[in-house]
Structures are given as structure tokens and as C-alpha cells.
Design a protein around this motif. Structure first.
Motif, mmCIF file in Angstrom:
data_model
loop_
_atom_site.group_PDB
_atom_site.id
_atom_site.type_symbol
_atom_site.label_atom_id
_atom_site.label_comp_id
_atom_site.label_asym_id
_atom_site.label_seq_id
_atom_site.Cartn_x
_atom_site.Cartn_y
_atom_site.Cartn_z
ATOM 1 N N GLY A 3 0.824 -1.201 0.000
ATOM 2 C CA GLY A 3 0.000 0.000 0.000
ATOM 3 C C GLY A 3 0.857 1.248 0.000
ATOM 4 O O GLY A 3 0.421 2.319 0.393
ATOM 5 N N ALA A 4 2.113 1.139 -0.406
ATOM 6 C CA ALA A 4 3.030 2.271 -0.420
ATOM 7 C C ALA A 4 3.433 2.571 -1.858
ATOM 8 O O ALA A 4 3.176 1.801 -2.771
ATOM 9 C CB ALA A 4 4.275 1.955 0.415
ATOM 10 N N ALA A 5 4.079 3.719 -2.069
ATOM 11 C CA ALA A 5 4.465 4.126 -3.418
ATOM 12 C C ALA A 5 5.501 3.180 -4.010
ATOM 13 O O ALA A 5 5.462 2.873 -5.188
ATOM 14 C CB ALA A 5 5.018 5.545 -3.386
ATOM 15 N N ALA A 6 6.446 2.703 -3.206
ATOM 16 C CA ALA A 6 7.492 1.820 -3.708
ATOM 17 C C ALA A 6 8.091 1.042 -2.548
ATOM 18 O O ALA A 6 8.020 1.461 -1.391
ATOM 19 C CB ALA A 6 8.575 2.626 -4.418
ATOM 20 N N ALA A 7 8.669 -0.102 -2.889
ATOM 21 C CA ALA A 7 9.335 -0.895 -1.866
ATOM 22 C C ALA A 7 10.722 -0.318 -1.599
ATOM 23 O O ALA A 7 11.340 0.259 -2.492
ATOM 24 C CB ALA A 7 9.451 -2.350 -2.321
ATOM 25 N N PRO A 8 11.240 -0.474 -0.382
ATOM 26 C CA PRO A 8 12.607 -0.016 -0.101
ATOM 27 C C PRO A 8 13.616 -0.787 -0.953
ATOM 28 O O PRO A 8 13.353 -1.905 -1.391
ATOM 29 C CB PRO A 8 12.787 -0.342 1.387
ATOM 30 N N THR A 9 14.767 -0.207 -1.179
ATOM 31 C CA THR A 9 15.829 -0.905 -1.882
ATOM 32 C C THR A 9 16.528 -1.871 -0.932
ATOM 33 O O THR A 9 16.347 -1.804 0.296
ATOM 34 C CB THR A 9 16.864 0.082 -2.436
ATOM 35 N N ARG A 10 17.348 -2.751 -1.504
ATOM 36 C CA ARG A 10 18.085 -3.700 -0.675
ATOM 37 C C ARG A 10 19.013 -2.976 0.298
ATOM 38 O O ARG A 10 19.107 -3.349 1.476
ATOM 39 C CB ARG A 10 18.891 -4.647 -1.565
ATOM 40 N N VAL A 11 19.687 -1.933 -0.173
ATOM 41 C CA VAL A 11 20.601 -1.178 0.684
ATOM 42 C C VAL A 11 19.838 -0.488 1.808
ATOM 43 O O VAL A 11 20.315 -0.430 2.956
ATOM 44 C CB VAL A 11 21.408 -0.162 -0.138
ATOM 45 N N GLU A 12 18.656 0.036 1.509
ATOM 46 C CA GLU A 12 17.844 0.665 2.558
ATOM 47 C C GLU A 12 17.418 -0.357 3.603
ATOM 48 O O GLU A 12 17.395 -0.066 4.806
ATOM 49 C CB GLU A 12 16.634 1.344 1.935
ATOM 50 N N GLY A 13 17.097 -1.571 3.141
ATOM 51 C CA GLY A 13 16.755 -2.628 4.085
ATOM 52 C C GLY A 13 17.930 -3.014 4.963
ATOM 53 O O GLY A 13 17.789 -3.185 6.181
ATOM 54 N N LEU A 14 19.113 -3.139 4.353
ATOM 55 C CA LEU A 14 20.319 -3.439 5.125
ATOM 56 C C LEU A 14 20.612 -2.333 6.134
ATOM 57 O O LEU A 14 20.934 -2.600 7.297
ATOM 58 C CB LEU A 14 21.511 -3.613 4.186
ATOM 59 N N SER A 15 20.489 -1.092 5.690
ATOM 60 C CA SER A 15 20.753 0.051 6.576
ATOM 61 C C SER A 15 19.804 0.043 7.766
ATOM 62 O O SER A 15 20.218 0.254 8.915
ATOM 63 C CB SER A 15 20.607 1.363 5.805
ATOM 64 N N ALA A 16 18.517 -0.212 7.481
ATOM 65 C CA ALA A 16 17.522 -0.211 8.555
ATOM 66 C C ALA A 16 17.821 -1.276 9.594
ATOM 67 O O ALA A 16 17.753 -1.024 10.803
ATOM 68 C CB ALA A 16 16.122 -0.416 7.960
ATOM 69 N N ASP A 17 18.188 -2.489 9.141
ATOM 70 C CA ASP A 17 18.401 -3.534 10.138
ATOM 71 C C ASP A 17 19.745 -3.400 10.832
ATOM 72 O O ASP A 17 19.908 -3.890 11.947
ATOM 73 C CB ASP A 17 18.267 -4.922 9.523
ATOM 74 N N LEU A 18 20.716 -2.760 10.207
ATOM 75 C CA LEU A 18 21.957 -2.472 10.923
ATOM 76 C C LEU A 18 21.695 -1.490 12.065
ATOM 77 O O LEU A 18 22.234 -1.639 13.173
ATOM 78 C CB LEU A 18 23.011 -1.909 9.969
ATOM 79 N N VAL A 19 20.847 -0.500 11.814
ATOM 80 C CA VAL A 19 20.437 0.417 12.880
ATOM 81 C C VAL A 19 19.659 -0.350 13.952
ATOM 82 O O VAL A 19 19.845 -0.152 15.161
ATOM 83 C CB VAL A 19 19.588 1.565 12.307
ATOM 84 N N ASN A 20 18.795 -1.248 13.496
ATOM 85 C CA ASN A 20 18.014 -2.076 14.411
ATOM 86 C C ASN A 20 18.927 -2.942 15.281
ATOM 87 O O ASN A 20 18.711 -3.091 16.486
ATOM 88 C CB ASN A 20 17.066 -2.961 13.595
#
Length: 320
Positions: free
Chosen positions: A273-290
Motif C-alpha cells: 500500500g506504499a508508493a514503492a518498496a525499499p531498496t536492498r541497501v535501505e533494508g540493510l541500513s535499517a536492520d543495521l540500525v536495528n
């Protein structure tokens, strides 16, 4: 709580098991390093992540740091309900044991898991077989909770706004319904002294844990400057819970980061339900912060829990 309190293992089996644990830990650590290098080499790199963190409202950063503590409490509550079927374990005591195990499982061989079993055997008179049953039940309930979440998600992707609430708000409310039904069932069964109340109660805590993970992913993506829907966050959280069941490195080290990167970038737009899915790098960045937020919590409560357990062990040795 140490290896000497565990059931002895034939000498010939110790060395291969030890080396296997070291190899799996090394692979997990290498995957984390690979995730960091992947983020550093693309887009704005690690500087972009740091800049995004600086621009994030303090309230959101505080939430990111606080949520892993809720995961610890949910996990401790679930194990407390299941374990007290076999022996008496105090609430604070269980919290300390789970906290210590959480931190120690970051080490090679995941000593927190075996240490927890040995602790209950020594101090709570809970047989090793009973602790193994508790672990099996916990894994089984995790599987059930993940299936419930995954089944629920397709029903949430196409929600439309109403005059009462936005689609995102409706999704968050809907996600809590299984937990609320579980609470009602637990109270009903407990009032009738039905033994099954423990399993329903533990499942409720497991589902609450998954909801906290969902909120964590929604927050950590926001922290790195990426907006995802609650449905996306729930889908990512469900997949990461499956990854945590894979016996590589403790706490899904390395595997989880890459799972988030790959899953977040592959979720279809209609699902999110969003404009676009995150990129792979954005996903990696998010979970590294997590992961960084999780390590902060694991160090704080893990050191406390380990000291509590160590003091109890020391007191036991002093008794005549």
C-alpha cells in the motif's frame, strides 16, 4: 551458570561441536561485515545513515532504543508461563535468566541457551527434559504466531481510509485483534483452571513480541529516512522471526540483516500500500540500525541478568 553444570558430553563430540559453533559465528559476523560494506559502497553510504539518524526526531530514536527492551519482557513472560508448569521460577529471576541468555547467545556456541537449561536444573529443580519441552513448545508457538500474522497480512493491504481512521491506523488496530482474543481466551481458561491457559497465554506474549518487532521495523526504516506501511513492517517482522529459528549464529546475526534487505526490497507495492518498496541497501541500513539498538539493550539487561545469575551461583557455593 557454566558449561560444567551441563550434562557431560563424550570428549570425542566436544571438539567438532565447538568448531562448528565457531564457524557458524564467523559466518554470521562475516555477513554483518558484508552488510556494512554493501551499505558503505552504495548511495550516500554510511554517512547517509549517520545524517539520517541526526535528522531523526529524538522521540523516534528513543522509541527505537526502548522497543528491544519490550521484546525481552515479552520473551521472558512467555518462558515464565511455560516453565512454571514444571517448577517455580520467580518473575524477576526469569527476566534475569532470559536477559543473560540473550547477551551470551551473541558469543560462539550460543552458550546462553545451554546455560539457561543448566540454571533451571540446578536452581529450580527443573529436569533438562522439561526445559527441552519448553523450548520445543516455544518454537512451536512461534511458528503458529508467524502463520497467524502471515495469514492476516493479505487482508490488510487494501484497506481504505474512513472518516474514523487512516488505513495505517486501521492496520495497527487490526494487528492487535489476535492478541486481544488470546487475552480473553486466557482469562476464560484460567478461571476454569484449564491447563491449556498456559499455552494460550504464552502464544499471546509471542504475538505481542511479534507486534513489537513490527513496530521496530516501522521505526528503524523511518530512522534511515524510508517510509514503509505497517503491513510492510509486519511482513518483514514475520520473515525475520523465521530467520531467528535458523541455527547459524546466535540472535540471527548476519542472516537477519540480509533477510531484511532482500525481503523489504521484494514486497509488492499492492501488498504494502506504499508508493514503492525499499531498496536492498535501505533494508540493510535499517536492520543495521536495528541491530545497534538491540545490542544496546542486550548489553544493559544482559550484564544485569548475568550479575544476578552469578550472585545466585556464588551464594549457592557458600552454603555448607
Amino acid at each position: 551458570m557454566n558449561a560444567q553444570s551441563q550434562t557431560p558430553t563424550p570428549p570425542g563430540q566436544n571438539a567438532p561441536r565447538r568448531w562448528r559453533g565457531v564457524v557458524m559465528f564467523t559466518v554470521g559476523a562475516a555477513l554483518v561485515v558484508a552488510a556494512v560494506l554493501s551499505v558503505a559502497s552504495q548511495g550516500a553510504g554510511l554517512t547517509g545513515v549517520v545524517d539520517a539518524l541526526r535528522a531523526t526526531p529524538r522521540s523516534l530514536v528513543a522509541l527505537l532504543l526502548a522497543l528491544p527492551f519490550l521484546n525481552w519482557l515479552c520473551s521472558a513472560a512467555s518462558f515464565h508461563v511455560l516453565t512454571n508448569r514444571y517448577g517455580k521460577v520467580g518473575v524477576v529471576e526469569m527476566g534475569a535468566v532470559i536477559a543473560s541468555a540473550w547477551l551470551l547467545n551473541y558469543l560462539p556456541m550460543r552458550p546462553g541457551l545451554l546455560g539457561r537449561v543448566a540454571y533451571h536444573k540446578k536452581f529450580n529443580d527443573i529436569p533438562i527434559a522439561a526445559s527441552v519441552q519448553v523450548l520445543a513448545l516455544s518454537i512451536g508457538l512461534s511458528g503458529v504466531v508467524i502463520i497467524v500474522m502471515i495469514t492476516l497480512l493479505p487482508l490488510l493491504g487494501g484497506q481504505a481510509a474512513t472518516h474514523v481512521a487512516s488505513p495505517a491506523t486501521q492496520t495497527w488496530i487490526t494487528l492487535t485483534i489476535p492478541a486481544l482474543l488470546g487475552v480473553a481466551a486466557t482469562l476464560w481458561l484460567h478461571a476454569r483452571s484449564a491447563p491449556s491457559w498456559r499455552f494460550i497465554s504464552a502464544a499471546v506474549f509471542k504475538f505481542a513480541d511479534l507486534l513489537v518487532w513490527t513496530l521496530r521495523y516501522w521505526v528503524c526504516f523511518a530512522v534511515v529516512g524510508v517510509e514503509i506501511s505497517p503491513t510492510q513492517a509486519a511482513g518483514i517482522a514475520a520473515v525475520t522471526q523465521l530467520v531467528l529459528l535458523i541455527p547459524l549464529a546466535g540472535n540471527g546475526l548476519g542472516l537477519r540483516e540480509w533477510a531484511v534487505g532482500l525481503v523489504a526490497s521484494s514486497l509488492p507495492t499492492w501488498f504494502a500500500g506504499a508508493a514503492a518498496a525499499p531498496t536492498r541497501v535501505e533494508g540493510l541500513s535499517a536492520d543495521l540500525v536495528n541491530r545497534a539498538a538491540e545490542l544496546f539493550a542486550a548489553l544493559l539487561v544482559g550484564l544485569w541478568g548475568t550479575m544476578v545469575v552469578a550472585r545466585k551461583a556464588a551464594g549457592e557455593r557458600k552454603q555448607p
